[in-house]
Design a protein around this motif. Sequence first.
Motif, mmCIF file in Angstrom:
data_model
loop_
_atom_site.group_PDB
_atom_site.id
_atom_site.type_symbol
_atom_site.label_atom_id
_atom_site.label_comp_id
_atom_site.label_asym_id
_atom_site.label_seq_id
_atom_site.Cartn_x
_atom_site.Cartn_y
_atom_site.Cartn_z
ATOM 1 N N THR A 244 0.846 -1.199 0.000
ATOM 2 C CA THR A 244 0.000 0.000 0.000
ATOM 3 C C THR A 244 0.876 1.242 0.000
ATOM 4 O O THR A 244 1.586 1.495 0.975
ATOM 5 N N THR A 247 0.493 7.500 2.321
ATOM 6 C CA THR A 247 -0.170 8.788 2.178
ATOM 7 C C THR A 247 0.885 9.884 2.264
ATOM 8 O O THR A 247 2.045 9.640 2.615
ATOM 9 N N ARG A 248 0.477 11.101 1.956
ATOM 10 C CA ARG A 248 1.390 12.238 2.090
ATOM 11 C C ARG A 248 1.899 12.344 3.524
ATOM 12 O O ARG A 248 3.097 12.557 3.757
ATOM 13 N N THR A 249 1.025 12.170 4.492
ATOM 14 C CA THR A 249 1.418 12.277 5.903
ATOM 15 C C THR A 249 2.433 11.210 6.275
ATOM 16 O O THR A 249 3.420 11.485 6.979
ATOM 17 N N GLU A 250 2.219 9.980 5.793
ATOM 18 C CA GLU A 250 3.158 8.887 6.096
ATOM 19 C C GLU A 250 4.511 9.135 5.452
ATOM 20 O O GLU A 250 5.559 8.834 6.050
#
Length: 541
Positions: A244, A247-250
């Motif tokens: 997966t 995300t941008r945050t991850e």
Amino acid sequence: MSQPSILVAGAGPAGLILAIILLKNGVPVRLIDKAATYPIGSRGAGVQPRTLELYDILGVLPEFEKVADTTCPVRRMYGLKDGVEVVLKEGPVFQRVEPTPGTPHANPVALSQDVHEEILRSYLHTLGGAVELSTELRSFEQSPDHVVAQIVKNGVVESARFDWLVGADGVHSCVRKQLGLSFLGETKEEQHVLVGDIVVEGLEREFWHYWIPQGKMLVLRPGTAASNGFRFAFTGGPEQWKQTPPTRTEFIKEFHAVTGRRDVRFGQMTWLSSFKPSMRMVDQFGRGRVFVAGDAAHCHSPTGGQGLNSSVQDAANLGWKLALVARGRAPAALLASYTEERRPVIAQMLQLTTALHEKTAAQVAAGAVEGDAWQRGGALGMLGVNARGAIVLGAGAGAGANTGAGAYDAAAGGVQGGYRAPDAPGLAGAAPRLFALFGPAAHTALVFGGDAAAHAAVAGALEAWPHGTVRAVLVRKAGAAAEETPFGEVVEDRAGHAYAEYVPGAAEGALTVVVVRPDGVVGAVIPDVEDIARYGSLIFG
């Protein structure tokens, strides 16, 4: 324009260049792509010198020069010492080479691939061509004299007949699979690469920024000057990213963990992709009336910036040959040279990029910033890529000769059959430089030396070639008398570069005819007029 005789599936760089070349030859083409919108993202951002030469010959280079980054970036490699970031190493990404009269485009440039493709699409439109989006090739059947394609456009199924089909439809190519071509090579299942574009503030744009803690590598390099976008590449990320994408945050959280930096600010993540490095190529580049080009024919590690450029060169090699056959100027047997000439090139490209990938992976595993894994330039500029084989004549070539020097090795000792044709500025007359004479719709026969009788013999031999397939140009030495000539075009080599590049060791007044193919490759070096007919028979039958 009349009913398209050629279907090109896939409107990336390979498909676009192929369509442009066909249209410049007056061959109607239908260019389709299953995507609903044009792709975004920097992706293959490096444009190598050999590709720039092709774009110069095609006439599209000025648009690239307006927006491409021509600077030589500096690679800055960071580390942590006592919890504080320090610069471990700094140096140029590649060793800049000074241009010469014969090689005016000596260095790579950087340009986001979405902008690159937009320029090519715009140029295609000026030729009367267009890309059909949301149009997918589902299947095809070929007969000895045609191909029937099943095409789905906006949900509507269409059966259409074409003379030829070219799959430039990417690494998961429908055309390659249905044609039954082997896709030989390997996939690095244990490795994972995350790439994308993100807006960044707080990093100097004159650097490519590298962080290489042991077992990981994070790279941020600037995109176009008109935005704050950076392209990133990340290897060795969390295991779950293999299934997966983050995300941008991850991603930002991992950036902080790897770099220790909190002063860098991130904006929108505009594009994201992940892959396992694969190094594969087809066993042959076509079968019957169907061919593959670009990522449909080969995939590789992005290390070295060869993929997009190799795809463009595939199209350049196939385009002029397919145009001649489609126009009835050459036999279909000419198309066999596409596989013969491109397979050795792609095989060596995979060797180069795979070796570079392995060195880089070893450096990353060790967390090391020293070593030749970081070196670029040299053969990767592709100026030595050659097409020695059965349809070229001249020193170092010969019928069927594709041995000895590698497919990426430049010619030694002047022009040779199968190698790139150099430029020569400082001309007066028909054109200011040789690249302005070359074009994708005809061979260019450059006539050096010789007397009136020899010129008449050359002109007579060239008249036997199909009409419109050759542009004959007499190249006079500086100050030579303007005598009557059978050639329609004459240039005077006032700066001396043409003679220096093409016939440096020729005896005074000796005749040499250099035939430059439509793809900018020397097709023949001919000291004997009789070989004009011999070369013509290789191409036109």
